[in-house]
Design a protein around this motif. Structure first.
Motif, PDB file in Angstrom:
ATOM      1  N   GLN A 193       3.879   6.737   4.205  1.00 52.24           N
ATOM      2  CA  GLN A 193       4.708   7.938   4.202  1.00 52.24           C
ATOM      3  C   GLN A 193       6.166   7.611   4.505  1.00 52.24           C
ATOM      4  O   GLN A 193       6.446   6.588   5.171  1.00 52.24           O
TER       5      GLN A 193
ATOM      6  N   GLY B 136       0.825  -1.207   0.000  1.00 49.10           N
ATOM      7  CA  GLY B 136       0.000   0.000   0.000  1.00 49.10           C
ATOM      8  C   GLY B 136       0.846   1.238   0.000  1.00 49.10           C
ATOM      9  O   GLY B 136       2.056   1.188  -0.228  1.00 49.10           O
ATOM     10  N   LEU B 137       0.198   2.359   0.270  1.00 49.55           N
ATOM     11  CA  LEU B 137       0.865   3.659   0.314  1.00 49.55           C
ATOM     12  C   LEU B 137       1.259   3.979   1.754  1.00 49.55           C
ATOM     13  O   LEU B 137       0.430   3.889   2.673  1.00 49.55           O
TER      14      LEU B 137
ATOM     15  N   THR C  30      10.125   2.035  -2.772  1.00 50.64           N
ATOM     16  CA  THR C  30       8.948   1.860  -3.626  1.00 50.64           C
ATOM     17  C   THR C  30       9.227   0.785  -4.671  1.00 50.64           C
ATOM     18  O   THR C  30      10.185   0.879  -5.449  1.00 50.64           O
TER      19      THR C  30
ATOM     20  N   VAL D 218       4.314  -1.671  -2.989  1.00 50.67           N
ATOM     21  CA  VAL D 218       4.572  -0.770  -1.869  1.00 50.67           C
ATOM     22  C   VAL D 218       4.987   0.579  -2.440  1.00 50.67           C
ATOM     23  O   VAL D 218       5.940   0.654  -3.224  1.00 50.67           O
ATOM     24  N   THR D 219       4.276   1.619  -2.050  1.00 55.19           N
ATOM     25  CA  THR D 219       4.606   2.966  -2.496  1.00 55.19           C
ATOM     26  C   THR D 219       4.913   3.827  -1.284  1.00 55.19           C
ATOM     27  O   THR D 219       4.091   3.934  -0.368  1.00 55.19           O
ATOM     28  N   VAL D 220       6.109   4.391  -1.270  1.00 54.80           N
ATOM     29  CA  VAL D 220       6.527   5.256  -0.176  1.00 54.80           C
ATOM     30  C   VAL D 220       6.530   6.693  -0.687  1.00 54.80           C
ATOM     31  O   VAL D 220       7.369   7.077  -1.507  1.00 54.80           O
ATOM     32  N   SER D 221       5.576   7.461  -0.205  1.00 52.58           N
ATOM     33  CA  SER D 221       5.426   8.830  -0.700  1.00 52.58           C
ATOM     34  C   SER D 221       4.621   9.657   0.291  1.00 52.58           C
ATOM     35  O   SER D 221       3.741   9.130   0.983  1.00 52.58           O
ATOM     36  N   SER D 222       4.917  10.949   0.344  1.00 51.54           N
ATOM     37  CA  SER D 222       4.159  11.855   1.202  1.00 51.54           C
ATOM     38  C   SER D 222       2.999  12.475   0.427  1.00 51.54           C
ATOM     39  O   SER D 222       2.219  13.240   0.983  1.00 51.54           O
TER      40      SER D 222
END
Lengths: 111, 122
Positions: free
Chosen positions: B13, B10-11, B91, B118-122
């Protein structure tokens, strides 16, 4: 640690044959490798395990068109009678005492 | 039928945590080492971590620097990856893979899951 080198791309015509190469670095030329296929948008799929001798052991359901061979530090994947569904990324893999290693992958285009 | 089914992506931070799961079926799970392999968008395959059949031995890619922890529950036929201090460069699609050996980092991957993003983002 073993390092695997693959050409970034290859192309061949429908119905022809293509030979992809995976090269082991110095000091690791005897290593067994595996070949994996990744079709666009899909998970990788195990194709075969290939020894230095050229002996290979294919995964379940892998067509006879796929074969392997070896020469020195080079490990080859040959695909005969190319089909459109063979257009994919092909990765070689090997392993050492505490690591698994992949080559950079070869993108195969079927013309 | 031998099958691996990942979940938990998932997303998240930057700096956050996520736990991935991989449910195995169709083979004697405890007899085989398992690994996590990731693939950043448009990039190649990168091995992340491995664990022996018993769970007693674990291996990690040097690049992870202790942020990830692999584990398994053989009673549930499930593999896990706990990911902490996540960064944008984590990501990727994360695949679980079955190794054709018991000890880990000793043989090829012969079964792959379908992957979880997996998405790592603010």
């Amino acid at each position: 640690q073993p390092v695997l080198t693959q050409s970034s791309s290859a192309s061949a015509s429908l119905g022809s044959s293509v030979k992809l190469t995976c090269t082991l670095n110095s000091g690791h030329s005897s290593y067994i490798i595996a070949w994996h296929q990744q079709q666009p948008g899909k998970a990788p799929r195990y194709l075969m395990k290939l020894e230095r001798s050229g002996s290979y052991n294919k995964g379940s359901g892998v067509p006879d068109r796929f074969s392997g061979s070896s020469s020195g530090a080079d490990r080859y994947l040959t695909i005969s009678n190319l089909q459109s569904e063979d257009e994919a990324d092909y990765y070689c893999e090997t392993w050492d005492s505490n690591t698994q290693v992949f080559g950079g992958g070869t993108k195969l285009t079927v013309l | 039928e031998v099958q691996l089914l990942e979940s938990g992506g998932g997303l998240v931070q930057p700096g956050g945590s996520l736990r991935l799961s991989c449910a195995a079926s169709g083979f004697t799970f405890s007899s085989y080492a398992m690994s996590w392999v990731r693939q950043a968008p448009g990039k190649g395959l990168e091995w992340v971590s491995a664990i022996s059949g018993s769970g007693g031995t674990t291996y990690y890619a040097d690049s992870l620097k202790g942020r990830f922890t692999i584990s398994r529950d053989n009673s549930k036929n499930t593999l896990y990856l706990q990911m902490n201090s996540l960064r944008a460069e984590d990501t990727a699609v994360y695949y679980c893979a079955k190794e054709d050996s018991y000890s880990g980092c000793d043989d090829a991957f012969d079964i792959w899951g379908q992957g979880t993003m997996v998405t790592v983002s603010s």
